[in-house]
Structure formats: C-alpha cells, structure tokens
Design a protein around this motif. Structure first.
Motif: not given
Length: 452
Positions: A287-313
């Motif tokens: 999915x795409x989410x804000x940088x500001x959701x990184x801590x929340x996403x990391x703590x809520x997920x029950x799996x390792x979370x990866x973060x990356x640049x947005x895909x280009x076209x």
C-alpha cells in the motif's frame, strides 16, 4: 497526512458533509481575522491545572491521535515541566480538515486558540483570510529559519514572510509485507516501477493468507488525491499549471487509465475503506501511506514491514505533505510570543529527533538528522531513513490542490468514484476539471493579491 486525517467522524456527520460545511465557513473568513467590527476576539476555552495557574496560558489545537497524539502530548508535557512561565494547553480537534473547520467557525465566532496545527492545504486558506500572524520577527539566536530543511521552511513562506512553521512533515511511502514477498519469491525491496509491481502481482496472489489469497495493492480512499498527485507526475502530467487546471489532459488521463486497468482488468488493486488496517492485517501485500504512519504501521503489523520509495513510471514523482504550526493573528502579543517559545522548544534538534523516532515523521531540523538517538533508531529500523533519502526527489504539490477551495475533497471524491465504479477516466476527470476551474476562478483575484 496522518492517520488522524482519515479518523471516523464524530456525531454521525460524514467526512464529505463536514468538509463541505468547512468550505462554506472558510469562505466567510475574509476580513474577520483583522479584528473588524465591535466584538473582540477571546481565547478558546481550556482548563488550567492549579500548578500552572500563574503562567501565560496558551491554547494549542492539534490533529494528532493514537501513537502520534501520545508523542505530541509528551512534547507538550515536557515543555510545561522545564520552565515556569508558560502553560501550553494541547487540545485534540480531530483530523486536519476537522481542525480547520472548527478553527474557521471559531474565527467567525471570535473565539480562537493561540496556535494551531495546519496541514499543507489548510494553512493557505487562513493565510488568504489574513488570519495568521507573520513570524519573521519572532526568530532569534535560539532558532533561525536556516535551522529548518530549506524546502520545508520555504513552503510556508510568501514574498519573504514566514506564515507556517514546519513540524509534522511527511511524504508518501510505499509499504510492503516482507513475509508475503518472501513467500512469493520476490526480492526484499519495493518495486522500482508500477510495471514491475504488476509483473510481481501473480506471485503475490499465489500466497495464501488468513483471509484468502493475498491482495496485491490497497488504494487509500481518504487522501486519494495526495497519492494520485504522485502518479500524475510519474506519468508526466500535472493537476494544474499555476491555477490553470490540467487534470483532464492526456498525461493525467493516462495515469488514471493505468490505475483503472490495475483495478478492473488485472484485478491487482482495490479501493480500501482503510488501507492501513488492511495492510496491518496482512490482507494487502502493499500500500501507500504517509511517512507519519511508519511507527503506527510497524507496531500494528504482525509481520516485518518494508518501506521504499514510491514506484516510478516514465518519471519519478513524490509530493511533500503533512502539517506545521500557525500562530493566530488575533491572539494577544504576549500569548503569540509564548506560543513561539513552544515552537522553538520542539524545533531543537533533540526534540525534532524525538518526534521523528516516535512517529515516523521527517526530521525537519537539519541538525536533528545527526542526533545520536535518531541515528541509533535508523540503524535499528532502516525504514526510518527511507523518507529522508527520498526527500531530495520530492516537490511541492500542484497549486490547484493547495489553494483552490475544497479542492482536496472534490478530487478525492472523484477518485473514489473512479476506483469503485465502471465510469471512464475521461468523463470523471472532465467533470472534476469543470468543478476545479469554477472554484479557481472565484478565488483567482484574492490569490494574485496575496501571492503574486
């Protein structure tokens, strides 16, 4: 761009209805903030604990809830405890748009806070209504404008005057479920292009989850227009050139049609009512989410979370977003100075780093990036460094979304319709363009007066 921006609305009013009301209230602001008329402005109400009773009382409205709200309150409590002259009374008002709506109503009722959080969209509405205090004269040896990252302090500057101070600044990030990627035999990284993600789609769909086959990509609903801003740039287009709306031209339409094929034809993407929840629950692999959701996403997920640049076209594209502080022009001189003391406190490198570690928002103070605590957090979780690396490739959003009244709600409503129906992209974007042009024409003279 925080999780609170899409928080469910209170009192049973829909987000769309509230924002429509907000637009009407904001339209009535002009001239009121300057103090015209016989009735004076008063401070918004707030209780002061007895131990702080002799201090200057500052009412601060903000839009942060959950983990981010706790981090905000911690900063406020620390400020209140390290000195004995000022008491900051932090009051949560709902999402960015809800806070703006309440603030607009407060300006008309002549009862306002002293300082408030404004998103990258909402501060401009209040600036155009002459409701914000110019801030250049408040800087001193303890805090200079040059302490901030240049692109962020410049976004709140108009004709050399600073009106909006960076704080919770963000960009979109691409989030992926490392566990699903590993089971699908994919590399441990985000896709470099949207085409690559589409190529990876069948492997992702072959992974079984607790809710069935993994879904490839969850599209967000609440801030769909912010995320689509990136896609329009990635396809070589723009929402607008200045105030000239271009959403219905060839390249934005091409971006929309690619995304519709991603949803309807290959069935790899879908409009989610809550993409962050779907991602945290393992329903969607990306999915795409804000940088500001990184801590929340990391703590809520029950799996390792990866973060990356947005895909280009054909191009890379990523907008800045988030929020900052504005001091109300109608506050008293003493309270304005006191409010800026709080701004100075959270702008120290240590506190800027503390905020970033606790939330995932970007460290907007240059020196904060070298704070030992932030360096240690980045080493422990490299995701915290992704947004900082991506930052040099970001840019300010197209003007139509930022200043046209209610542009964001008009735009994301159109995108929600597009993502969840069988309507054609040219038809939806043509209707959207007509609405945006009509609103842009109504405020063009005021914009030119303030900005050109």
């Amino acid at each position: 761009m925080t999780t609170t921006r899409t928080t469910a609305l209170r009192a049973g009013m829909s987000r769309r209805a509230l924002l429509a009301a907000s637009g009407g209230v904001l339209a009535g602001l002009s001239g009121l903030a300057a103090g015209c008329g016989s009735r004076a402005f008063v401070q918004a109400t707030g209780a002061v604990p007895a131990r702080y009773a002799r201090r200057t009382h500052i009412v601060f409205w903000h839009s942060f809830a959950s983990i981010v709200g706790d981090a905000m309150q911690k900063l406020v409590d620390e400020f209140n405890d390290i000195q004995d002259e000022i008491y900051v009374d932090a009051q949560f008002q709902g999402s960015y748009d809800q806070t703006a709506q309440k603030l607009a109503a407060g300006v008309i009722a002549r009862q306002v806070p002293d300082i408030s959080i404004f998103s990258e969209i909402t501060w401009r509405k209040f600036h155009l209504a002459d409701a914000l205090e110019p801030l250049n004269d408040y800087f001193d040896a303890d805090l200079a404008p040059t302490a901030y990252l240049d692109q962020f302090i410049s976004e709140g500057t108009v004709k050399g005057t600073i009106w909006w101070m960076p704080f919770a600044r963000s960009t979109p990030l691409f989030y992926y479920n490392k566990e699903i990627f590993a089971k699908a035999g994919l590399p441990d990284r985000g896709p470099r292009t949207w085409t690559e993600l589409r190529e990876w789609g069948p492997a992702i769909q072959g992974v079984r989850t607790a809710s069935g086959p993994a879904k490839v990509h969850a599209l967000t609903s609440g801030d769909a227009d912010w995320f689509f801003q990136a896609k329009v740039w990635q396809w070589g287009g723009n929402y607008s050139k200045g105030l000239e709306v271009t959403i219905d031209t060839e390249r934005p339409i091409a971006a929309g049609e690619w995304m519709i094929d991603f949803i309807r034809k290959v069935k790899m993407a879908y409009l989610s009512a809550s993409s962050n929840i779907d991602f945290a629950n393992g329903v969607a692999a990306t999915t795409e989410m804000s940088t500001g959701g990184l801590r929340n996403a990391t703590e809520q997920a029950k799996f390792p979370v990866g973060a990356a640049f947005l895909p280009a076209f054909e191009h890379f594209g990523c907008p800045t977003g988030g929020s900052g502080f504005g001091i109300m022009a109608t506050s008293t001189p003493a309270r304005k100075r006191a409010a800026f003391e709080f701004v100075k406190f959270v702008a120290t490198p240590q506190k800027s780093a503390q905020w970033s570690i606790a939330t995932g928002y970007l460290p907007i103070i240059k020196a904060a990036q070298q704070e030992p605590a932030l360096l240690a957090a980045t080493k422990e979780n490299p995701n915290f460094a992704v947004a900082v690396r991506q930052l040099e490739r970001t840019r300010v959003q197209d003007l139509a979304r930022l200043v046209v009244p209610n542009a964001n709600v008009t735009m994301y409503t159109a995108l929600q319709r597009l993502y969840s129906s069988r309507d054609s992209v040219p038809d939806v974007f043509a209707t959207l363009a007509r609405k945006l042009r009509s609103s842009a024409d109504l405020m063009r003279e005021k914009y030119d007066r303030h900005y050109t």
